[in-house]
Design an enzyme around this catalytic site. Structure first.
Site, PDB file in Angstrom:
ATOM      1  N   GLY A  47       3.264  86.742  29.074  1.00  0.00           N
ATOM      2  CA  GLY A  47       3.729  88.111  28.879  1.00  0.00           C
ATOM      3  C   GLY A  47       2.690  88.838  28.061  1.00  0.00           C
ATOM      4  N   GLU A  48       3.119  89.587  27.079  1.00  0.00           N
ATOM      5  CA  GLU A  48       2.184  90.258  26.165  1.00  0.00           C
ATOM      6  C   GLU A  48       2.362  89.646  24.785  1.00  0.00           C
ATOM      7  OE1 GLU A  48      -0.420  92.019  28.056  1.00  0.00           O
ATOM      8  OE2 GLU A  48      -0.504  92.185  25.884  1.00  0.00           O
ATOM      9  N   SER A  49       1.362  88.933  24.325  1.00  0.00           N
ATOM     10  CA  SER A  49       1.512  88.220  23.053  1.00  0.00           C
ATOM     11  C   SER A  49       1.719  89.183  21.887  1.00  0.00           C
ATOM     12  CB  SER A  49       0.297  87.332  22.805  1.00  0.00           C
ATOM     13  OG  SER A  49      -0.891  88.086  22.874  1.00  0.00           O
ATOM     14  N   CYS A  79       0.002  80.831  28.713  1.00  0.00           N
ATOM     15  CA  CYS A  79      -0.687  82.118  28.689  1.00  0.00           C
ATOM     16  C   CYS A  79      -0.418  82.841  27.353  1.00  0.00           C
ATOM     17  CB  CYS A  79      -0.302  82.929  29.913  1.00  0.00           C
ATOM     18  SG  CYS A  79      -1.508  84.200  30.290  1.00  0.00           S
ATOM     19  N   ARG A 105      -8.309  86.253  23.755  1.00  0.00           N
ATOM     20  CA  ARG A 105      -7.364  87.003  24.604  1.00  0.00           C
ATOM     21  C   ARG A 105      -8.106  87.728  25.724  1.00  0.00           C
ATOM     22  NH1 ARG A 105      -4.198  91.470  22.232  1.00  0.00           N
ATOM     23  NH2 ARG A 105      -3.066  91.395  24.205  1.00  0.00           N
ATOM     24  N   ILE A 131      -3.353  84.976  34.927  1.00  0.00           N
ATOM     25  CA  ILE A 131      -3.058  86.416  34.937  1.00  0.00           C
ATOM     26  C   ILE A 131      -3.495  87.005  33.594  1.00  0.00           C
ATOM     27  CG2 ILE A 131      -1.279  88.185  35.200  1.00  0.00           C
ATOM     28  CD1 ILE A 131       0.431  86.049  36.665  1.00  0.00           C
ATOM     29  N   ARG A 132      -4.564  87.743  33.595  1.00  0.00           N
ATOM     30  CA  ARG A 132      -5.124  88.324  32.369  1.00  0.00           C
ATOM     31  C   ARG A 132      -5.063  87.285  31.232  1.00  0.00           C
ATOM     32  NH1 ARG A 132      -3.227  92.379  29.942  1.00  0.00           N
ATOM     33  NH2 ARG A 132      -1.105  92.246  30.663  1.00  0.00           N
ATOM     34  N   HIS A 167      -0.254  79.748  34.530  1.00  0.00           N
ATOM     35  CA  HIS A 167       1.202  79.904  34.670  1.00  0.00           C
ATOM     36  C   HIS A 167       1.811  78.798  35.538  1.00  0.00           C
ATOM     37  CE1 HIS A 167       1.905  84.031  33.002  1.00  0.00           C
ATOM     38  NE2 HIS A 167       0.595  84.069  33.136  1.00  0.00           N
ATOM     39  N   GLU A 169       4.772  78.009  35.896  1.00  0.00           N
ATOM     40  CA  GLU A 169       6.068  78.427  36.471  1.00  0.00           C
ATOM     41  C   GLU A 169       5.887  79.188  37.780  1.00  0.00           C
ATOM     42  OE1 GLU A 169       4.461  79.891  34.109  1.00  0.00           O
ATOM     43  OE2 GLU A 169       4.820  82.057  34.078  1.00  0.00           O
TER      44      GLU A 169
HETATM   45  N1  GLN Z   1      -3.022  89.246  28.249  1.00  0.00           N
HETATM   46  C1  GLN Z   1      -1.797  88.729  27.709  1.00  0.00           C
HETATM   47  C2  GLN Z   1      -1.863  88.646  26.188  1.00  0.00           C
HETATM   48  O1  GLN Z   1      -2.907  88.746  25.640  1.00  0.00           O
HETATM   49  C3  GLN Z   1      -1.462  87.378  28.282  1.00  0.00           C
HETATM   50  C4  GLN Z   1      -1.231  87.492  29.757  1.00  0.00           C
HETATM   51  C5  GLN Z   1      -0.167  86.582  30.286  1.00  0.00           C
HETATM   52  O2  GLN Z   1       0.595  85.976  29.542  1.00  0.00           O
HETATM   53  N2  GLN Z   1      -0.063  86.529  31.586  1.00  0.00           N
HETATM   54  O3  GLN Z   1      -0.877  88.484  25.550  1.00  0.00           O
END
Ligand code: GLN
Length: 187
Positions: A47-49, A79, A105, A131-132, A167, A169
């Protein structure tokens, strides 16, 4: 096996579905009262940390979850979840800081940072979806490297903590969960 999945933001629903398919009893951790029950393992999703870090503190979940991880509760961070565990975060602020690694990150660039590859993970080749994603820049102490991609570390383990930059999952292979379940059996 009862597994709490942090569900304040991010890909928690996918982890819960994957864990249930594998026969685990997974539940959402949204607020403090959700962790008053007994559970055997914790999953920190992607997600977004930065958002999760803030929400963990706002909701009063930060200190009790950190204490549980430090006390040996098996935890899987994927992630953004890996970033939450890391002791040092390049381009971000550490959260639990329990895993002796430095992570970078958005290490593959913000826009073009999503890709799929096949790499060895703990002795077998699996599909990894990024993913990113972050990667692990360096490990300290007894942190074990479980996988690399393109010369960068993408999965690690240190005692009760397992972390992957990708990921699990979102792919069919269960190797990461299998390893997580083994740590539950040991705890
Ligand atoms: N870019 C997100 C972060 O820095 C991590 C991306 C993800 O969990 N898919 O939190």
């Amino acid at each position: 096996m009862r597994i709490g999945v942090l569900a304040v933001q991010g890909a928690f629903a996918e982890h819960i579905a994957a864990l249930k398919l594998l026969g685990a009893d997974a539940f959402e951790i949204r607020q403090l009262r959700d962790i008053s029950q007994d559970f055997d393992g914790l999953v920190l999703p992607g997600g977004e940390s930065t958002v999760m870090n803030k929400l963990l503190r706002d909701l009063g979940l930060f200190a009790p979850l950190k204490a549980k991880i430090e006390a040996g509760l098996p935890v899987l961070g994927t992630c953004a979840g890996m970033i939450l565990l890391a002791k040092h975060v390049e381009g971000g602020i550490p959260c639990f800081g329990t895993l002796d690694v430095t992570v970078k990150r958005n290490a593959y660039g913000r826009q073009l940072g999503s890709f799929v590859c096949r790499e060895q993970f703990a002795g077998q080749e699996i599909t990894m979806r990024f993913i990113r994603a972050p990667y692990v820049e360096s490990v300290e102490h007894d942190t074990e490297i479980l996988a690399e991609h393109d010369g960068k570390i993408v999965a690690v383990r240190q005692s009760n903590q397992l972390a992957a930059a990708f990921h699990p999952e979102l792919t069919e292979n269960t190797a990461v969960y299998d390893l997580f379940f083994k740590s539950l059996a040991k705890a």
